[in-house]
Design a protein around this motif. Structure first.
Motif, PDB file in Angstrom:
ATOM      1  N   VAL B  24      60.970 -13.591  26.339  1.00 33.17           N
ATOM      2  CA  VAL B  24      60.322 -13.267  25.062  1.00 33.17           C
ATOM      3  C   VAL B  24      59.086 -14.136  24.838  1.00 33.17           C
ATOM      4  CG1 VAL B  24      62.340 -12.368  23.840  1.00 33.17           C
ATOM      5  CG2 VAL B  24      61.829 -14.806  23.753  1.00 33.17           C
ATOM      6  N   ARG B  28      55.425 -12.869  19.227  1.00 33.66           N
ATOM      7  CA  ARG B  28      55.633 -11.495  18.778  1.00 33.66           C
ATOM      8  C   ARG B  28      57.079 -11.259  18.376  1.00 33.66           C
ATOM      9  NH1 ARG B  28      55.563  -6.226  22.100  1.00 33.66           N
ATOM     10  NH2 ARG B  28      56.891  -5.790  20.311  1.00 33.66           N
ATOM     11  N   HIS B  29      57.284 -10.137  17.634  1.00 36.02           N
ATOM     12  CA  HIS B  29      58.598  -9.735  17.165  1.00 36.02           C
ATOM     13  C   HIS B  29      59.029  -8.519  17.982  1.00 36.02           C
ATOM     14  CE1 HIS B  29      61.749  -9.426  14.103  1.00 36.02           C
ATOM     15  NE2 HIS B  29      61.594  -8.114  14.178  1.00 36.02           N
ATOM     16  N   TYR B  30      60.280  -8.455  18.329  1.00 37.56           N
ATOM     17  CA  TYR B  30      60.800  -7.317  19.096  1.00 37.56           C
ATOM     18  C   TYR B  30      61.844  -6.602  18.236  1.00 37.56           C
ATOM     19  CZ  TYR B  30      58.865  -9.934  23.074  1.00 37.56           C
ATOM     20  OH  TYR B  30      58.044 -10.621  23.936  1.00 37.56           O
ATOM     21  N   ILE B  32      64.331  -3.697  18.245  1.00 37.09           N
ATOM     22  CA  ILE B  32      64.975  -2.774  19.188  1.00 37.09           C
ATOM     23  C   ILE B  32      66.089  -2.035  18.464  1.00 37.09           C
ATOM     24  CG2 ILE B  32      66.340  -2.638  21.307  1.00 37.09           C
ATOM     25  CD1 ILE B  32      64.807  -5.140  22.283  1.00 37.09           C
ATOM     26  N   ASN B  55      63.375 -13.880  17.319  1.00 33.94           N
ATOM     27  CA  ASN B  55      62.365 -12.819  17.216  1.00 33.94           C
ATOM     28  C   ASN B  55      62.766 -11.520  17.927  1.00 33.94           C
ATOM     29  OD1 ASN B  55      62.069 -14.250  19.605  1.00 33.94           O
ATOM     30  ND2 ASN B  55      59.864 -13.893  19.752  1.00 33.94           N
ATOM     31  N   VAL B  56      64.010 -11.452  18.391  1.00 39.76           N
ATOM     32  CA  VAL B  56      64.528 -10.175  18.903  1.00 39.76           C
ATOM     33  C   VAL B  56      65.508  -9.640  17.869  1.00 39.76           C
ATOM     34  CG1 VAL B  56      65.802  -9.004  20.733  1.00 39.76           C
ATOM     35  CG2 VAL B  56      64.236 -10.875  21.306  1.00 39.76           C
ATOM     36  N   ASP B 195      60.365  -0.815  17.920  1.00 33.20           N
ATOM     37  CA  ASP B 195      59.447  -0.923  19.057  1.00 33.20           C
ATOM     38  C   ASP B 195      60.011  -0.252  20.299  1.00 33.20           C
ATOM     39  OD1 ASP B 195      57.729  -2.565  17.527  1.00 33.20           O
ATOM     40  OD2 ASP B 195      58.960  -4.314  17.995  1.00 33.20           O
ATOM     41  N   LYS B 221      57.313   4.560  23.099  1.00 37.11           N
ATOM     42  CA  LYS B 221      58.482   3.714  22.849  1.00 37.11           C
ATOM     43  C   LYS B 221      59.306   3.595  24.134  1.00 37.11           C
ATOM     44  CE  LYS B 221      57.642   3.620  18.387  1.00 37.11           C
ATOM     45  NZ  LYS B 221      57.040   2.436  17.773  1.00 37.11           N
ATOM     46  N   VAL B 241      62.516  -5.813  26.560  1.00 40.93           N
ATOM     47  CA  VAL B 241      61.602  -6.929  26.285  1.00 40.93           C
ATOM     48  C   VAL B 241      60.518  -6.960  27.360  1.00 40.93           C
ATOM     49  CG1 VAL B 241      61.440  -9.460  26.319  1.00 40.93           C
ATOM     50  CG2 VAL B 241      63.183  -8.345  24.921  1.00 40.93           C
ATOM     51  N   LEU B 244      58.039  -4.104  26.891  1.00 40.65           N
ATOM     52  CA  LEU B 244      57.126  -4.346  25.764  1.00 40.65           C
ATOM     53  C   LEU B 244      56.098  -5.411  26.138  1.00 40.65           C
ATOM     54  CD1 LEU B 244      59.741  -4.164  22.865  1.00 40.65           C
ATOM     55  CD2 LEU B 244      57.833  -2.584  23.217  1.00 40.65           C
ATOM     56  N   ASN B 245      56.530  -6.454  26.845  1.00 39.51           N
ATOM     57  CA  ASN B 245      55.586  -7.496  27.280  1.00 39.51           C
ATOM     58  C   ASN B 245      54.490  -6.930  28.173  1.00 39.51           C
ATOM     59  OD1 ASN B 245      56.938  -9.473  25.937  1.00 39.51           O
ATOM     60  ND2 ASN B 245      57.988 -10.295  27.739  1.00 39.51           N
TER      61      ASN B 245
END
Ligand code: SF4
Lengths: 81, 378
Positions: B24, B28-30, B32, B55-56, B195, B221, B241, B244-245
């Motif tokens: 992570v 940023r915020h995840y 899910i 943040n997950v 996300d 997505k 994760v 998204l990264n």
């Protein structure tokens, strides 16, 4: 009601019926939704029906991936080797 | 148990959690969303949220068939049982769900209606065989996982010439619900953020992973179709994760041991033969969604309880204090409801989310209640 569990097929019966074992308990299930099941196969059972066969090789691959080292440790290992 | 115990190993869980922490980005915020109530249940049962970095965030989705069935459809089942004197066979989870004026199947049964809890459609067929002089209605609910079992039962009734068996069809479609989540006005605002999705693995044993490609491509997505054991869910979080990264939006299959490309062809063909799309269907929380549910096709009309035992459908508003609708849309968490665990408990549910074990409120109540912030000091 959404529970679905892995069960081992122990016996095929007439029609689409079979007996499976889940955690030591034997149950009758229908194989009407699956094909080519043989005794010894593991299937996912949901509300009395087998939905799909579990693939032992894929399961082994997934389990191996769980043991993948965290990135930081891998980098540390690579740096020392 | 094989295929269960090895997927619950604590040391491997710690390793996956370390991998997630390492992956992570702190900036940023995840968010899910786990679509499926089965995942929500496992997340609460194994305390997986506690293993994730702050943040997950896991956002609980609408994938609980008992939760999304609107009270008006439940009322129809109660009316069929009461008015026509049928034997109504239902999944046990439906018994306590409150309908109009806080009616329920349990109360209707106590008042004399012949309502029987069954494990599945095979039990309903057996009851029909044993009671040739009675009409037996199977109250069919569920997503794509369960739909083929209803289709198989209708085909079986046809093959046996069972003329006293009918199906009250309430089967709904997963992709329609994901669309509704992503298209809601709050989507993309600060109020609800999704996300990426943990995709329902059991649904995909039937429909495959391909139906989610649209959400990956069109809405950007990422989706990981996931198994239901704790290690499966943690690995799916890790996959998402990383996607998204890297700015990827793909459908990945974590549940390869059970989900094959294309899904279960035999089951899909059976569903296609027996059912067709309804023009629209009301969902609790998500409103009326076009082409989001199924009904029996014309050749199977004689197995359709709605045609044999006509009853009216009346929309019913949720209890004023109940936040089920917002919870199902990912807007709120159970602890945000002010009567959670006080006026509303699994014994005395005021909303459907408190009834089924897959409902978010029931899962929080059973496993996570003591972690609710306002109770921590106690
Ligand atoms: S706690 Fe009960 S009343 Fe509140 S949202 Fe959940 S089900 Fe509805």
């Amino acid at each position: 009601m959404c529970l679905a569990l892995p069960a081992r097929v122990v016996e095929l019966r007439d029609g689409d019926n079979a007996v499976v074992e889940v955690g030591g308990v034997r149950k009758a299930v229908s194989l009407a939704l699956v094909e080519g099941i043989v005794p010894g196969d593991f299937v996912i059972v949901h509300v009395g029906y087998a939905l799909s066969r579990l693939d032992p090789e894929e399961a082994a691959r997934t389990l191996a991936a769980f043991a993948e080292l965290p990135e930081v440790e891998r980098q540390a290992l690579e740096a020392t080797s | 148990m094989k295929y269960v115990d090895e997927f619950r190993d604590p040391a491997l869980a710690a390793n996956l959690a370390a991998n997630i922490r390492a992956a992570v980005r702190p900036d940023r915020h995840y968010a899910i969303m786990e679509f499926c109530g089965g995942h929500t249940h496992a997340i609460c049962r194994y305390g997986l949220e506690d293993m994730l970095p702050d943040n997950v965030e896991l956002v609980h989705g609408p994938g609980c068939p008992v939760c999304v069935l609107p009270a008006g459809r439940l009322d129809m089942a109660i009316d069929m049982a009461a008015r026509y004197g049928v034997i109504l066979c239902t999944y046990g989870d439906m018994m306590r769900v409150p309908g109009r004026d806080r009616r329920s199947l349990l109360k209707a049964k106590a008042a004399g209606a012949d309502i029987r809890m069954v494990y599945g459609s095979l039990d309903a067929l057996r009851i029909a065989r044993q009671n040739p002089g009675r009409q037996v209605v199977f109250f069919a609910i569920g997503f794509e996982t369960t739909t083929p079992t209803s289709a198989a039962a209708v085909k079986q009734a046809e093959a046996e010439g069972l003329e006293n068996f009918t199906l009250f069809c309430n089967h709904v479609l997963t992709p329609s619900a994901i669309s509704a989540i992503l298209d809601q006005p709050e989507a993309g605002t600060g109020k609800v953020r999704v996300d990426a999705f943990i995709g329902p693995g059991h649904v995909s044993t039937i429909i495959g992973a391909e139906p989610y490609e649209y959400f990956a491509r069109h809405y950007r997505k990422p989706i990981a179709v996931s198994g239901f054991e704790p290690l499966d869910i943690l690995q799916s979080v890790l996959m998402l994760v990383r996607q998204l990264n890297e700015g990827r939006a793909e459908v990945e299959n974590q549940f390869t041991r059970a989900v094959v490309p294309g899904g279960n062809q035999k089951a899909k063909a059976l569903v296609e033969e027996v059912f067709e799309l309804r023009p629209e269907f009301e969902w609790r929380g998500l409103g009326t969604i076009p082409q989001s549910a199924l009904r029996l096709r014309e050749p199977f009309a004689r197995f359709d309880a709605e045609r044999r035992f006509p009853v009216d459908y009346q929309p019913v508003a949720d209890h004023k204090a109940c936040s089920c609708g917002d919870i199902l849309r990912g807007l709120k968490k159970p602890a945000d409801c002010r009567i959670f665990g006080t006026a509303c408990t699994p014994e005395t549910p005021l909303g459907s989310c408190m009834v089924s074990p897959e409902g978010s409120c029931a899962a929080y109540y059973t496993y996570g209640r003591l972690r609710a912030p306002e109770r921590q000091e106690a």
